[in-house]
Design an enzyme around this catalytic site. Structure first.
Site, short mmCIF file in Angstrom:
data_model
loop_
_atom_site.label_atom_id
_atom_site.label_comp_id
_atom_site.label_asym_id
_atom_site.label_seq_id
_atom_site.Cartn_x
_atom_site.Cartn_y
_atom_site.Cartn_z
N CYS A 95 0.80 -1.15 0.33
CA CYS A 95 -0.07 -0.02 0.05
C CYS A 95 1.42 1.28 0.01
CB CYS A 95 -1.66 0.26 1.18
SG CYS A 95 -1.86 1.64 1.42
N HIS A 137 -9.18 -3.93 -2.24
CA HIS A 137 -8.26 -3.08 -0.43
C HIS A 137 -8.69 -1.49 -0.67
CE1 HIS A 137 -3.87 -2.04 0.10
NE2 HIS A 137 -4.48 -1.13 -0.02
N GLU A 138 -9.04 -0.92 -2.03
CA GLU A 138 -9.15 0.25 -1.82
C GLU A 138 -10.44 0.81 -1.74
OE1 GLU A 138 -6.82 2.03 -2.65
OE2 GLU A 138 -5.63 0.28 -4.03
N HIS A 141 -9.96 0.99 1.95
CA HIS A 141 -9.68 1.81 2.19
C HIS A 141 -10.77 3.45 2.93
CE1 HIS A 141 -5.24 2.42 2.46
NE2 HIS A 141 -5.02 2.12 0.63
CO CO Z 1 -4.08 1.30 0.17
#
Ligand code: CO
Length: 176
Positions: A95, A137-138, A141
């Site tokens: 990341c 993953h995004e 966030h």
């Molecule tokens: Co990331």
């Protein structure tokens, strides 16, 4: 890119109203373009708005990580994962907010998503493999979750020293 433990990475992210997409200035479209520039410059394949200090539900990615392959650029406004496959797989992730470290994370093999494009048009898609992983993953966030939250105890132990360095380098305020 904001580095862990910058508070923007854990802050709530707001839905983007239609007016912000269609209104004068097209702010969101400018932000998305800048996010791609930052992403390519830092050799990432995806970036979420909170990583650049903008706490809104916006993410961009290009699974090739290659700016010349701009056809693969994807911008997701207000994305939502509506279905996760039960089948999961492990693979290594990194990341941009956690330089020089990585670890194995378990993700669903495929997902079904709903999102809007830059004009506010709704779309439904199914992603699998690498793209599904980047998306998850995004998307994390946007919920204030970062991939270290999903490491195994052993994976976490392996990056603990690097994490402590990040905290001593960037403190609570983080840095650009
Ligand atoms: Co990331």
């Amino acid at each position: 890119v904001l580095k862990y433990p910058h508070p923007a990475l854990r802050a709530p992210n707001e839905e983007i109203p239609l007016e912000e997409l269609t209104g004068p200035g097209c702010e969101i479209s400018k932000i998305a373009k800048e996010m791609f520039l930052v992403m390519y410059a830092t050799k990432g394949v995806g970036l979420a708005a909170p990583q650049v200090g903008i706490n809104k539900r916006l993410m961009v990615y290009n699974e090739s990580g290659d700016s010349k392959k701009w056809m693969q650029e994807t911008i997701m406004v207000n994305p939502k994962i509506v279905e996760f496959s039960e089948a999961k797989e492990w693979d290594e992730e990194g990341c941009l907010s956690f330089p020089e470290m990585g670890g194995d994370v378990e993700r669903s093999k495929w997902i079904k998503v709903e999102a809007q494009n830059l004009k506010g048009k709704k779309m439904k898609k199914k992603f699998k493999g690498w793209e599904a992983r980047i998306f998850q993953h995004e998307y994390d966030h946007l919920d204030g979750t970062v991939y270290i939250d999903r490491l195994t105890d052993q994976g976490r132990a392996e990056v603990q020293v690097t994490l402590e360095e990040l905290i001593s380098n960037y403190g609570d305020g983080g840095a650009l």
